[in-house]
Structures are given as structure tokens and as C-alpha cells.
Design a protein around this motif. Structure first.
Motif, PDB file in Angstrom:
ATOM      1  N   ALA A  32      43.877  41.492  42.498  1.00 19.79           N
ATOM      2  CA  ALA A  32      42.764  41.578  41.365  1.00 19.79           C
ATOM      3  C   ALA A  32      42.586  42.932  41.126  1.00 19.79           C
ATOM      4  CB  ALA A  32      41.623  40.735  41.551  1.00 19.79           C
ATOM      5  N   HIS A  33      42.318  43.633  42.257  1.00 16.81           N
ATOM      6  CA  HIS A  33      41.724  45.118  41.904  1.00 16.81           C
ATOM      7  C   HIS A  33      43.007  46.077  41.528  1.00 16.81           C
ATOM      8  CE1 HIS A  33      39.613  49.026  43.452  1.00 16.81           C
ATOM      9  NE2 HIS A  33      41.146  49.370  43.287  1.00 16.81           N
ATOM     10  N   GLU A  34      44.041  46.024  41.906  1.00 15.70           N
ATOM     11  CA  GLU A  34      45.216  46.638  41.366  1.00 15.70           C
ATOM     12  C   GLU A  34      45.693  46.407  40.135  1.00 15.70           C
ATOM     13  OE1 GLU A  34      46.027  49.340  42.783  1.00 15.70           O
ATOM     14  OE2 GLU A  34      44.865  49.025  44.670  1.00 15.70           O
ATOM     15  N   THR A  35      45.685  44.979  39.859  1.00 15.74           N
ATOM     16  CA  THR A  35      45.917  44.531  38.343  1.00 15.74           C
ATOM     17  C   THR A  35      44.886  45.009  37.552  1.00 15.74           C
ATOM     18  OG1 THR A  35      46.988  42.547  39.597  1.00 15.74           O
ATOM     19  CG2 THR A  35      46.432  42.457  36.982  1.00 15.74           C
ATOM     20  N   GLY A  36      43.496  45.015  37.843  1.00 15.02           N
ATOM     21  CA  GLY A  36      42.457  45.725  37.156  1.00 15.02           C
ATOM     22  C   GLY A  36      42.876  47.120  36.779  1.00 15.02           C
ATOM     23  N   HIS A  37      43.508  47.841  37.646  1.00 14.73           N
ATOM     24  CA  HIS A  37      43.961  49.203  37.130  1.00 14.73           C
ATOM     25  C   HIS A  37      45.086  49.143  36.151  1.00 14.73           C
ATOM     26  CE1 HIS A  37      41.775  51.790  40.171  1.00 14.73           C
ATOM     27  NE2 HIS A  37      42.469  51.193  41.248  1.00 14.73           N
ATOM     28  N   ALA A  38      45.852  48.267  36.199  1.00 13.40           N
ATOM     29  CA  ALA A  38      46.933  48.152  35.200  1.00 13.40           C
ATOM     30  C   ALA A  38      46.234  47.638  33.907  1.00 13.40           C
ATOM     31  CB  ALA A  38      47.965  47.032  35.667  1.00 13.40           C
ATOM     32  N   HIS A  82      37.161  53.643  37.084  1.00 11.47           N
ATOM     33  CA  HIS A  82      38.745  52.792  37.188  1.00 11.47           C
ATOM     34  C   HIS A  82      38.483  52.051  38.465  1.00 11.47           C
ATOM     35  CE1 HIS A  82      42.258  52.538  35.585  1.00 11.47           C
ATOM     36  NE2 HIS A  82      42.092  53.530  34.546  1.00 11.47           N
ATOM     37  N   GLU A  83      37.838  52.726  39.575  1.00  8.27           N
ATOM     38  CA  GLU A  83      37.850  52.136  40.901  1.00  8.27           C
ATOM     39  C   GLU A  83      36.881  50.822  40.988  1.00  8.27           C
ATOM     40  OE1 GLU A  83      40.476  52.577  42.792  1.00  8.27           O
ATOM     41  OE2 GLU A  83      39.518  52.994  44.556  1.00  8.27           O
ATOM     42  N   ALA A  84      35.777  51.070  40.268  1.00 11.94           N
ATOM     43  CA  ALA A  84      34.715  49.847  39.880  1.00 11.94           C
ATOM     44  C   ALA A  84      35.299  48.894  39.190  1.00 11.94           C
ATOM     45  CB  ALA A  84      33.541  50.613  39.236  1.00 11.94           C
ATOM     46  N   CYS A 106      39.997  56.766  47.845  1.00 13.15           N
ATOM     47  CA  CYS A 106      40.284  55.695  46.852  1.00 13.15           C
ATOM     48  C   CYS A 106      41.634  55.076  47.416  1.00 13.15           C
ATOM     49  CB  CYS A 106      40.454  56.438  45.649  1.00 13.15           C
ATOM     50  SG  CYS A 106      39.147  57.144  44.774  1.00 13.15           S
ATOM     51  N   CYS A 107      41.802  53.792  46.630  1.00 14.46           N
ATOM     52  CA  CYS A 107      43.031  52.912  46.645  1.00 14.46           C
ATOM     53  C   CYS A 107      44.180  53.821  46.426  1.00 14.46           C
ATOM     54  CB  CYS A 107      42.837  51.761  45.928  1.00 14.46           C
ATOM     55  SG  CYS A 107      43.343  52.134  44.322  1.00 14.46           S
ATOM     56  N   GLY A 108      45.288  53.287  46.764  1.00 14.58           N
ATOM     57  CA  GLY A 108      46.780  54.114  46.251  1.00 14.58           C
ATOM     58  C   GLY A 108      46.968  54.565  44.894  1.00 14.58           C
TER      59      GLY A 108
END
Ligand SMILES: [Zn+2]
Length: 479
Positions: free
Chosen positions: A195-201, A223-225, A437-439
Motif C-alpha cells: 500500500a505504501h509503494e502504491t501510495g507513491h505511484a 510523499h513518505e507520509a 527513506c524507502c527505495g
């Protein structure tokens, strides 16, 4: 409801990957041929077919929730693939539907990972599409009629990370073996991480300029939040999770729970007992410098506190008319929509927390929320040193706030415009430190390409990342 949790939970001493599902049992026992029951009146059928997927409700380590069947009410082709998302895993995809037309596979198999990752990406997109008036949200490259899908890679390679890339038009989930352990940890099996990475997209589609490291640290923090908030709201959009949470915490969202702990299995593998991140934190801007991951936790924490405040208020107001789990689902959905609308209305580049907070106040007033909602928002952003305190924090800080009075503002003023607490905060002035941060945030494409260029949407090529160097070479070789 014919699906029971015990159908999917492994025996206490078994590996979590040995979850038994009805389809497996059905293959063992041959059912008797059904005798048709006459039905003189036609039975209405759904307009469109859908498919069942087996998904971890949190991740394999959260055994209290385990894995359950989820229904996706849209057409999904073998892959799994639909009009927006496709799945890629060498020698495994396309994964074919089973005999029932479902994507239900034994947990721990590559087919399960493909179906699980696809389902969580799709559920995340569906949640925001609902908040977008039922309309699809374009990916950053979906301009001028471009309909290219995003490709999901459940086993993208070895590493303790996951990321979204606009250049690759992809979500990539890596796997690794934690130190001192033998079992491989797949990031694609975590609802929070997917969900987090899809949130970035999704946010890159909504606000294409925000991913650039050329923005202030707070924009990176947004973005991270957004990724973390997405994981929280997705969990609360699922009735079984909301009900389990209410029972676990006795309806107190500040109780320790799977909701505020994000990426539990991943966090434990790195020696963090409360998950990779904790949304229920007390961090303030003066404590986090320019480190974007920590800055993001300040925003996530403020939103989590607002959620808990509004839930306390709504629970009190509706306790005689609605089940507490229903109140939680509705409260979370309304707050998710508010954050979504506020982000859409915020500046295209250089967005600060105060910009989103002010838009939240204004959208909340515009849609007729009780004034106490805005008091919660003002207080929570002020106490974290994001904004000035337009109304006194005295009642909140002394634990005397009236949590049940719809018109409560502290001093009678329902202010919808506040100022940043400190214009000179490192979180606004310094360069972004993305080291923790994430990738996604570590990708060169977002480190190098300017916000204005990213904000123009469209595909991003490798040469765009290397543009400065290529121009320099061009000049050198032209001499
Ligand atoms: Zn991230």
C-alpha cells in the motif's frame, strides 16, 4: 457470510505459509452433484463478474489477522492483469485463474505472491478512486491519451526494500533473508509495504512535481507520509480489520495495535519490535532536522492523532445508533477523503505541511464538518510545531478538552488559515536528507530531475536523469 477466519488460519504450530483454503479442500473431497432447485423467479446477478483473491490482512507475522479471501468486483485477466495493472514474475506469469475464476493459491507460492500483490495494489487504487468521485487517477505518464499500465514485480530482486519508479512505470518488491534467520522475507507479502509503494505511484499521478529532491524536505515528507497514511486508511477500509481493531483496542486508537505499527514483519527482521514505523508517535518538527523519513512521521502522527480525536468524538455522538466498527470505517473514510482533497488542492511544487493543513481546514469547513473537526486539525498540527496555534492549546494540553461538543473551538474562532510555526525550520530550508527513506525516495530519477520537469508529467527516460551530464558532454565534444 460463509467465509470464516478459521478456514484460513494455520494450526498454531504450523508455518504461516501452510494456510488451508477452501479451494484446496475442495480438490481433495469430491462434492456430490448438486440437485437443481427450481427457481420460478429469475435471480438478479451482478452486472460485472469479480474474482476472489487470498491476501494477508497485514503480513505473515500478524497471525491474529492471518490471510483471508478478498473480492475484487472488476474483471481481472490471467496475469493477474487488468486495464491499469499487470504482474511480472519470470517463469510464473501469467498466472491463470483457477476453476472457479479466482486467484486463490496456497500462501507462500509464487502464484500467491503475484495474486496478493496485484490485489493489494488494486484495492489501494480503488480506495482513492472512490475518493476521486469514482474516476480513475492517472499515473504520471498517462497524458495525451496514454493508457500504459503500471507493472508490479512481486520478486523484483534481492534486497531489503521496495520502490516505485516512473522511469520503469513499475512497482518493485524485493526479498531478503534477515540476519540470523533462514526464512526469506518477501516485502510483497506486506499489505503495509504494498500500500505504501502504491501510495507513491498514486501521489506521483496526482502531484507529479512532489517527488523531486529539489523540493523542501517537507514536500518529501508528504510523499513518505502519504504512503504510510495509505496503509492505515486501506486497513480501515476493510470491515474485518476495523472490527478486529476495535475489539483489540477497546475502541482506543492510541492503544498499541497492528494499525499504528507499519510493516511489522519487516521491522522485526531489522530488530524493531513495533514495526518499521509507528504512526502513533509524538515527534515534533524541531526534533527531526532535514531527515525526510523522520519528518514524514511528524505528518503521519498528526493525521493519526486527528483520526483518533474524530473517532472519539463520533463514537460518543453515534454510540447508540451505530456499531463502533462502522463508526470507525466511516470516520476513516471521511478523513481519507479530506486528506486526498487537501493534497489535490495544494501547490504543484514546494508544498509544505502548512499548505495541506490549511486546505484540510478549508475543505472541512466547505463540506460542513462540525467545527470541532477543525479544532482537532489545528491543535494536532500546532502541537507538532508545524503551524501556529490560532486557537489556544490550553484545554488540549491540560487534558480538559470537550471531546463531545460539535461546535467546540476553544475560544469561539473557527479559523481556516494558519501560518507555519517556524519559517526557518530545516524541514523547509535545508536540502532533503533521504538516507533513511524507502527505495522510492532513493531513486536517481527523483534525486536529480527538477520539480518543474517532473511536474510536467509524461514518461521519464534514462536520458532525462542524465540530462545535465549529456548536455555537458555535448558541449565538450562540440569544441
Ligand atoms: Zn516510501
Amino acid at each position: 457470510m460463509t467465509i470464516h477466519q478459521q478456514d484460513f488460519q494455520a494450526p498454531r504450530d504450523a508455518e504461516p505459509t501452510r494456510i488451508e483454503i477452501p479451494a484446496q479442500r475442495a480438490q481433495r473431497a469430491v462434492p456430490p452433484l448438486p440437485r437443481p432447485v427450481p427457481r420460478p423467479v429469475p435471480v438478479p446477478v451482478p452486472l460485472r463478474p469479480g474474482h476472489r483473491f487470498l491476501v494477508y490482512k497485514q503480513d505473515p507475522s500478524v497471525t491474529a489477522l492471518g490471510a483471508r479471501l478478498a473480492f475484487l468486483p472488476t474483471v481481472v485477466l490471467n496475469g493477474p492483469m487488468d486495464a491499469r495493472v499487470q504482474t511480472e514474475l519470470a517463469q510464473v506469469t501469467p498466472v491463470a485463474r483457477n476453476i472457479n475464476g479466482d486467484f486463490v493459491f496456497a500462501a507462500g507460492t509464487p502464484q500467491f505472491d503475484c495474486a496478493h500483490t496485484f490485489a493489494v495494489v488494486r484495492q489501494t487504487m480503488a480506495m482513492y478512486e472512490r475518493h476521486n468521485g469514482g474516476n480513475p487517477i492517472p499515473f504520471a505518464w498517462n497524458v495525451s491519451g496514454n493508457t500504459d499500465r503500471i507493472t508490479v514485480f512481486p520478486h523484483a530482486g534481492e534486497g531489503a526494500n521496495a520502490f516505485y519508479s516512473r522511469t520503469a512505470k513499475a512497482l518493485k518488491f524485493l526479498f531478503f533473508t534477515p540476519q540470523g534467520q533462514r526464512a526469506v522475507l518477501h516485502t510483497c507479502r506486506s499489505l503495509d509495504i504494498v500500500a505504501h509503494e502504491t501510495g507513491h505511484a498514486i501521489l506521483d499521478g496526482l502531484k507529479p512535481g512532489w517527488l523531486s529532491a529539489g523540493n523542501p524536505p517537507q514536500t518529501g515528507g508528504l510523499h513518505e507520509a502519504f504512503g504510510d497514511i495509505t496503509a492505515i486508511f486501506l486497513a480501515l477500509a476493510e470491515p474485518d480489520q476495523a472490527e478486529a481493531l476495535v475489539a483489540l483496542t477497546k475502541a482506543n486508537l492510541h492503544d498499541k495495535s497492528f494499525l499504528s505499527e507499519l510493516a511489522e514483519e519487516f521491522g522485526k527482521a531489522l530488530g524493531m519490535p513495533s514495526g518499521l514505523r509507528n504512526a502513533d508517535n509524538d515527534l515534533k518538527l524541531s526534533q527531526v532536522g532535514n531527515e525526510v523519513h523522520a519528518i514524514s512521521q511528524v505528518f503521519t502522527g498528526a493525521i493519526y492523532d486527528v483520526l483518533a480525536d474524530v473517532y472519539t468524538f463520533e463514537l460518543s455522538r453515534q454510540r447508540r445508533t451505530k456499531d463502533p466498527a462502522i463508526v470507525l470505517i466511516e470516520t476513516a473514510s471521511a478523513l481519507c477523503k479530506l486528506v486526498f482533497d487537501a493534497i489535490v488542492a495544494s501547490p504543484a511544487t514546494g508544498a509544505r505541511y502548512v499548505d495541506v493543513a490549511n486546505k484540510m481546514l478549508q475543505v472541512s469547513a466547505g463540506r460542513g464538518d462540525p467545527a470541532i473537526y477543525r479544532t482537532f486539525i489545528r491543535n494536532r498540527f500546532a502541537v507538532r510545531e508545524i503551524t501556529t496555534a490560532a486557537t489556544p492549546l490550553r484545554d488540549m494540553l491540560s487534558g480538559r478538552m470537550t471531546m463531545t461538543e460539535p461546535g467546540y473551538t476553544g475560544d469561539g474562532q473557527d479559523v481556516t488559515e494558519v501560518e507555519p510555526r517556524d519559517e526557518h525550520s530545516a524541514s523547509l530550508r535545508a536540502d532533503q536528507d533521504r538516507s533513511r527513506c524507502c527505495g522510492t525516495m532513493q531513486m536517481p530519477e527523483y534525486q536529480v530531475v527538477a520539480p518543474e520537469k517532473l511536474a510536467r508529467r509524461g514518461s521519464l527516460e534514462d536520458d532525462d536523469i542524465l540530462r545535465d551530464e549529456l548536455d555537458e558532454l555535448h558541449r565538450a565534444f562540440s569544441k
